[in-house]
Design a protein around this motif. Sequence first.
Motif: not given
Length: 550
Positions: A14-15, A17, A44, A49, A51-52, A54, A110, A115, A117-118
């Motif tokens: 999930s991290s 990018r 976000w 959330s 940590s995933l 940032q 960003w 990521s 996850y986002q």
Amino acid sequence: MPRISVPTTARLPSSLRVNPTNPAATKILGRLSRSSLLSVALDWLDDNSLSLAQPYLREDEDDDDEDDDETDDFYPPARSPEALRDVYTLLQARKGSKREILDRITEGDWRHGLSLYQLAMADLQYLYDHPTSQQWSAYRIMPLKPPRDPDGEEPPQVDKQSLTIPRFHPSTFLRTLQAQVLPDVKAHYTFDAHKTLPLLLLRIFIVDSPYNTNLGLQQKTGTPTTTTNFDASRTVYIAFPDASPHLFISKPQTTTLTSSSSSGSSGESKSLRNLLVEGIPKALSRPLQRQRFTLQSTSLVTRNLAALVERRGGGRTNAAGGGWSVYTAAAAAADGDDDDGSKKRETPLDLVLPASASASPPLFLGGGEESGGGNGKRAAVAGLVLAGERREERAVKRARLVARARFGVTAVAGDGKGVERVDVVVEDAFPDAGGEENAGGDEEGGRGGRVGRGGGRKSQVDAVLQRAAGDEDEHEDDTQQQQQDGVAQKWRPYVRLTFHGPHVFAGIRQLVEAGIVDGERMPGWMTGEEGVTIGAVRHGRIRGHKGSGL
């Protein structure tokens, strides 16, 4: 990014990018409205959330360097996530354009990448904003009988009498699904509880790449054009309703703005769905405990997720559609589900049609008491007109009572539980008096008269019925019934009915209330009580994988 990327069967983290300028990221974010973009950005920046997701923050530097950054950068980085959260809260309080928020996300806060996850959170937000954006198919989880001969080639049989339900553990399910279904492609999985429905959503983002690092998401330069692995990516949703032996699978959708070819994209989507239909029961099975399962289609396809939960969820309405829904309403009233104690729910006794509604004689206002001939004629004409109006009023009232009796508390316009398409094939024998004129119809036109029929919009009903014909029990029952009725040699024309609309059964109910459709002679499948959208009518009853599959 690691210096060496080795092909692996692991799923995408999930991290990982993605470049904000990637067409896939631009499409996912560009579909959202301004308010949804701000809501997703605040999610976000939440502590759970962060940590995933940032953001790009300002580093500790000298004051001179900070001043230079503020003057050169159009979107200066924030000092902390709390400060950035305050910025988006202020943007949420005032008016503005969506382009302003989109540029700030991709070019400012960003800029170093979004990521997976986002992107998953943004895609789920679009699903919540547009509930009818996906086409769902309902499947039933059926247990299989233990094989009698483990070394033989006998196909497993469905245990229709077993009440075993598989235990669902998310991490174990994903690990088995990735190993057995999608070992040669990379997928990113995201679980999320639905905001309004009792569902657990699983989003599967599939990328055609053997690497689970940034190398699988980077653009690769070819000779003619510059391509990316997102060109072959697909997004699939799997919904697990609470306390129900069913699950819903969406139609795979492409992530890029354009696809190479419509036919190729359709074929890949069907292949991916078939892989999921075959792999999901393997991920749910427990071979050591001798528990194996399979998925069976329930012939229910719709874009309305709330309608699927209503007909295949864990409530009382699975086998109580149409007029039978009054029993579930009565049971809910007995359980005290009403918020307002003074509100009265309908019960089966409230929907009994009065016998005097059709047997009462028409009201006739005669002119027997009138002495004058002219006045008496005018009074008689007025009485006939008034009697006609009374008959129309009684007919309208009876039509509404019939609609209430046939549909119950279902098929109401605006209830948010409507289906938009219903395909039905009528396979009953053609009624004739002698039975000899059409005896050879099967030899010329086939059983259903499918040869030589005109073109039109393609439907899934033929494919579904072909799969249903493989059910030996159902085929034997039909053959025996045909032999008993003596219609095995009669002509069976191919008649297909397709209903379109935002709420098909609500439209049929309105036709019954208007008197256009005879509600008393209307078949039960037209009320939606079977809970299927694709099926065949045989001997007056709809059979789509044995109706509702219950």
